[in-house]
Design a protein around this motif. Structure first.
Motif, PDB file in Angstrom:
ATOM      1  N   MET A   1       0.834  -1.200   0.000  1.00 16.10           N
ATOM      2  CA  MET A   1       0.000   0.000   0.000  1.00 16.10           C
ATOM      3  C   MET A   1       0.871   1.253   0.000  1.00 16.10           C
ATOM      4  SD  MET A   1      -2.833   1.159   2.746  1.00 16.10           S
ATOM      5  CE  MET A   1      -3.927  -0.190   2.436  1.00 16.10           C
ATOM      6  N   GLY A   2       1.854   1.284   0.904  1.00  9.04           N
ATOM      7  CA  GLY A   2       2.785   2.410   0.925  1.00  9.04           C
ATOM      8  C   GLY A   2       3.804   2.248  -0.185  1.00  9.04           C
ATOM      9  N   LYS A   3       4.767   3.149  -0.243  1.00  7.19           N
ATOM     10  CA  LYS A   3       5.747   3.103  -1.333  1.00  7.19           C
ATOM     11  C   LYS A   3       6.921   2.204  -0.991  1.00  7.19           C
ATOM     12  CE  LYS A   3       5.107   7.329  -3.835  1.00  7.19           C
ATOM     13  NZ  LYS A   3       5.713   8.619  -4.222  1.00  7.19           N
ATOM     14  N   ASP A   4       7.689   1.850  -2.023  1.00  6.03           N
ATOM     15  CA  ASP A   4       8.958   1.156  -1.817  1.00  6.03           C
ATOM     16  C   ASP A   4       9.917   2.163  -1.183  1.00  6.03           C
ATOM     17  OD1 ASP A   4      11.392  -0.041  -1.951  1.00  6.03           O
ATOM     18  OD2 ASP A   4      11.346  -0.471  -4.103  1.00  6.03           O
ATOM     19  N   LEU A   5      10.393   1.854   0.023  1.00  6.50           N
ATOM     20  CA  LEU A   5      11.208   2.823   0.760  1.00  6.50           C
ATOM     21  C   LEU A   5      12.702   2.533   0.668  1.00  6.50           C
ATOM     22  CD1 LEU A   5       9.009   3.255   3.968  1.00  6.50           C
ATOM     23  CD2 LEU A   5       9.068   4.671   1.922  1.00  6.50           C
ATOM     24  N   THR A   6      13.107   1.709  -0.298  1.00  4.93           N
ATOM     25  CA  THR A   6      14.521   1.348  -0.411  1.00  4.93           C
ATOM     26  C   THR A   6      15.403   2.594  -0.530  1.00  4.93           C
ATOM     27  OG1 THR A   6      13.769  -0.588  -1.617  1.00  4.93           O
ATOM     28  CG2 THR A   6      16.124  -0.190  -1.611  1.00  4.93           C
ATOM     29  N   THR A   7      14.920   3.601  -1.274  1.00  7.98           N
ATOM     30  CA  THR A   7      15.751   4.789  -1.480  1.00  7.98           C
ATOM     31  C   THR A   7      15.325   5.944  -0.573  1.00  7.98           C
ATOM     32  OG1 THR A   7      14.291   5.521  -3.247  1.00  7.98           O
ATOM     33  CG2 THR A   7      16.201   4.205  -3.904  1.00  7.98           C
ATOM     34  N   ALA A   8      14.472   5.651   0.420  1.00 10.61           N
ATOM     35  CA  ALA A   8      13.944   6.736   1.259  1.00 10.61           C
ATOM     36  C   ALA A   8      15.059   7.472   1.997  1.00 10.61           C
ATOM     37  CB  ALA A   8      12.929   6.177   2.249  1.00 10.61           C
ATOM     38  N   TYR A   9      16.052   6.730   2.468  1.00 10.60           N
ATOM     39  CA  TYR A   9      17.125   7.382   3.222  1.00 10.60           C
ATOM     40  C   TYR A   9      17.907   8.339   2.326  1.00 10.60           C
ATOM     41  CZ  TYR A   9      20.942   8.166   6.468  1.00 10.60           C
ATOM     42  OH  TYR A   9      21.847   8.771   7.299  1.00 10.60           O
ATOM     43  N   ALA A  10      18.209   7.887   1.107  1.00  9.93           N
ATOM     44  CA  ALA A  10      18.940   8.745   0.174  1.00  9.93           C
ATOM     45  C   ALA A  10      18.101   9.961  -0.209  1.00  9.93           C
ATOM     46  CB  ALA A  10      19.328   7.939  -1.078  1.00  9.93           C
ATOM     47  N   THR A  11      16.781   9.781  -0.333  1.00  2.86           N
ATOM     48  CA  THR A  11      15.913  10.880  -0.767  1.00  2.86           C
ATOM     49  C   THR A  11      15.697  11.903   0.346  1.00  2.86           C
ATOM     50  OG1 THR A  11      14.749   9.229  -2.073  1.00  2.86           O
ATOM     51  CG2 THR A  11      13.706  11.376  -1.900  1.00  2.86           C
ATOM     52  N   PHE A  12      15.319  11.424   1.536  1.00  2.00           N
ATOM     53  CA  PHE A  12      14.895  12.354   2.593  1.00  2.00           C
ATOM     54  C   PHE A  12      15.986  12.637   3.625  1.00  2.00           C
ATOM     55  CE2 PHE A  12      11.055  10.154   1.102  1.00  2.00           C
ATOM     56  CZ  PHE A  12      10.286  11.238   0.720  1.00  2.00           C
ATOM     57  N   GLY A  13      16.937  11.716   3.765  1.00  2.00           N
ATOM     58  CA  GLY A  13      17.983  11.891   4.784  1.00  2.00           C
ATOM     59  C   GLY A  13      17.425  11.653   6.187  1.00  2.00           C
ATOM     60  N   GLU A  14      18.332  11.665   7.155  1.00  2.00           N
ATOM     61  CA  GLU A  14      17.928  11.376   8.534  1.00  2.00           C
ATOM     62  C   GLU A  14      16.914  12.400   9.047  1.00  2.00           C
ATOM     63  OE1 GLU A  14      21.194  10.199  10.886  1.00  2.00           O
ATOM     64  OE2 GLU A  14      20.129  10.471  12.779  1.00  2.00           O
ATOM     65  N   GLY A  45      15.528   3.480  15.121  1.00  2.00           N
ATOM     66  CA  GLY A  45      15.646   2.120  14.582  1.00  2.00           C
ATOM     67  C   GLY A  45      15.221   2.048  13.134  1.00  2.00           C
ATOM     68  N   VAL A  46      14.113   2.711  12.810  1.00  2.00           N
ATOM     69  CA  VAL A  46      13.610   2.704  11.429  1.00  2.00           C
ATOM     70  C   VAL A  46      14.630   3.373  10.503  1.00  2.00           C
ATOM     71  CG1 VAL A  46      11.855   3.662   9.898  1.00  2.00           C
ATOM     72  CG2 VAL A  46      11.166   2.613  12.044  1.00  2.00           C
ATOM     73  N   ILE A  47      15.211   4.493  10.974  1.00  2.00           N
ATOM     74  CA  ILE A  47      16.196   5.210  10.144  1.00  2.00           C
ATOM     75  C   ILE A  47      17.425   4.327   9.903  1.00  2.00           C
ATOM     76  CG2 ILE A  47      17.829   7.141  10.163  1.00  2.00           C
ATOM     77  CD1 ILE A  47      15.582   8.788  11.476  1.00  2.00           C
ATOM     78  N   ALA A  48      17.889   3.662  10.956  1.00  2.00           N
ATOM     79  CA  ALA A  48      19.049   2.770  10.789  1.00  2.00           C
ATOM     80  C   ALA A  48      18.734   1.668   9.779  1.00  2.00           C
ATOM     81  CB  ALA A  48      19.423   2.159  12.135  1.00  2.00           C
ATOM     82  N   PHE A  49      17.513   1.137   9.865  1.00  2.00           N
ATOM     83  CA  PHE A  49      17.110   0.073   8.937  1.00  2.00           C
ATOM     84  C   PHE A  49      17.065   0.599   7.502  1.00  2.00           C
ATOM     85  CE2 PHE A  49      13.643  -1.871   6.521  1.00  2.00           C
ATOM     86  CZ  PHE A  49      14.144  -3.154   6.403  1.00  2.00           C
ATOM     87  N   LEU A  50      16.458   1.786   7.325  1.00  2.00           N
ATOM     88  CA  LEU A  50      16.335   2.334   5.961  1.00  2.00           C
ATOM     89  C   LEU A  50      17.710   2.668   5.386  1.00  2.00           C
ATOM     90  CD1 LEU A  50      13.164   4.598   6.316  1.00  2.00           C
ATOM     91  CD2 LEU A  50      13.353   2.419   5.121  1.00  2.00           C
ATOM     92  N   LYS A  51      18.628   3.119   6.255  1.00  2.00           N
ATOM     93  CA  LYS A  51      19.989   3.425   5.795  1.00  2.00           C
ATOM     94  C   LYS A  51      20.670   2.149   5.290  1.00  2.00           C
ATOM     95  CE  LYS A  51      24.137   5.783   7.415  1.00  2.00           C
ATOM     96  NZ  LYS A  51      24.810   6.374   8.568  1.00  2.00           N
ATOM     97  N   GLU A  52      20.539   1.112   6.088  1.00  2.00           N
ATOM     98  CA  GLU A  52      21.123  -0.192   5.738  1.00  2.00           C
ATOM     99  C   GLU A  52      20.498  -0.734   4.444  1.00  2.00           C
ATOM    100  OE1 GLU A  52      23.167  -2.238   7.791  1.00  2.00           O
ATOM    101  OE2 GLU A  52      23.095  -3.907   6.359  1.00  2.00           O
ATOM    102  N   ALA A  53      19.164  -0.647   4.360  1.00  2.00           N
ATOM    103  CA  ALA A  53      18.463  -1.182   3.186  1.00  2.00           C
ATOM    104  C   ALA A  53      18.870  -0.423   1.930  1.00  2.00           C
ATOM    105  CB  ALA A  53      16.951  -1.104   3.394  1.00  2.00           C
ATOM    106  N   GLY A  54      19.066   0.889   2.042  1.00  2.00           N
ATOM    107  CA  GLY A  54      19.418   1.701   0.879  1.00  2.00           C
ATOM    108  C   GLY A  54      20.838   1.459   0.413  1.00  2.00           C
ATOM    109  N   SER A  55      21.733   1.058   1.346  1.00  2.00           N
ATOM    110  CA  SER A  55      23.126   0.874   0.939  1.00  2.00           C
ATOM    111  C   SER A  55      23.391  -0.542   0.441  1.00  2.00           C
ATOM    112  CB  SER A  55      24.065   1.203   2.104  1.00  2.00           C
ATOM    113  OG  SER A  55      23.796   0.336   3.176  1.00  2.00           O
ATOM    114  N   ASN A  56      22.448  -1.450   0.653  1.00  4.27           N
ATOM    115  CA  ASN A  56      22.594  -2.826   0.147  1.00  4.27           C
ATOM    116  C   ASN A  56      21.435  -3.181  -0.763  1.00  4.27           C
ATOM    117  OD1 ASN A  56      24.885  -3.453   1.663  1.00  4.27           O
ATOM    118  ND2 ASN A  56      23.633  -3.853   3.463  1.00  4.27           N
TER     119      ASN A  56
END
Ligand code: HEM
Length: 103
Positions: A1-14, A45-56
């Motif tokens: 339902m929501g968006k793919d957040l793989t690049t959310a960290y790169a897009t929005f930053g911490e 925790g969510v930010i750390a996860f999104l950072k990790e997901a975006g870099s891998n």
């Protein structure tokens, strides 16, 4: 339902994700998170996860055509199987008629 957040960290930053999760500007998220806001620890925790997901990012498939090939071979196998099951379906119509008529 929501968006793919793989690049959310790169897009929005911490800072962007923190404010997004605190203010939840999207109606659907507002509905959910106004009643039970995320704590700072949860946001961290969510930010750390999104950072990790975006870099891998997940590796691209090694065999991109494999799905189509398996599908094609599978379809041929199924068609072949039904042909074999019903191999006698066209026999036995004309021959008995001709045989009966010649008596
Ligand atoms: C901790 C959990 C969540 C995080 C980190 C999160 C993060 C985000 C982010 C970063 C966006 C903006 C995406 C963009 O525009 O590129 C977004 C949008 C959105 N999220 Fe969430 N979200 C969460 C939970 C949820 C949940 C539980 C729902 C609904 C069940 C939801 C539904 C949506 C929707 C509908 C949008 C709007 C998409 C659009 O139309 O642009 N989110 N979320």
């Amino acid at each position: 339902m929501g968006k793919d957040l793989t690049t959310a960290y790169a897009t929005f930053g911490e800072a962007g994700i923190t404010s997004l999760l605190k203010t939840t500007p999207f109606p659907m998220m507002k509905e959910i998170y106004t009643a039970k806001p995320l704590t700072s620890a949860e946001i961290g925790g969510v930010i750390a996860f999104l950072k990790e997901a975006g870099s891998n990012p997940p590796p691209a498939s090694q065999y991109p055509n494999l799905f189509v090939i398996i599908g094609g071979v599978g379809a041929l196998l199924i068609i072949g199987l039904f042909q074999w099951f019903w191999r006698g379906r066209l026999a036995g119509v004309r021959r008995p008629l001709v045989k009966g008529g010649s008596k």
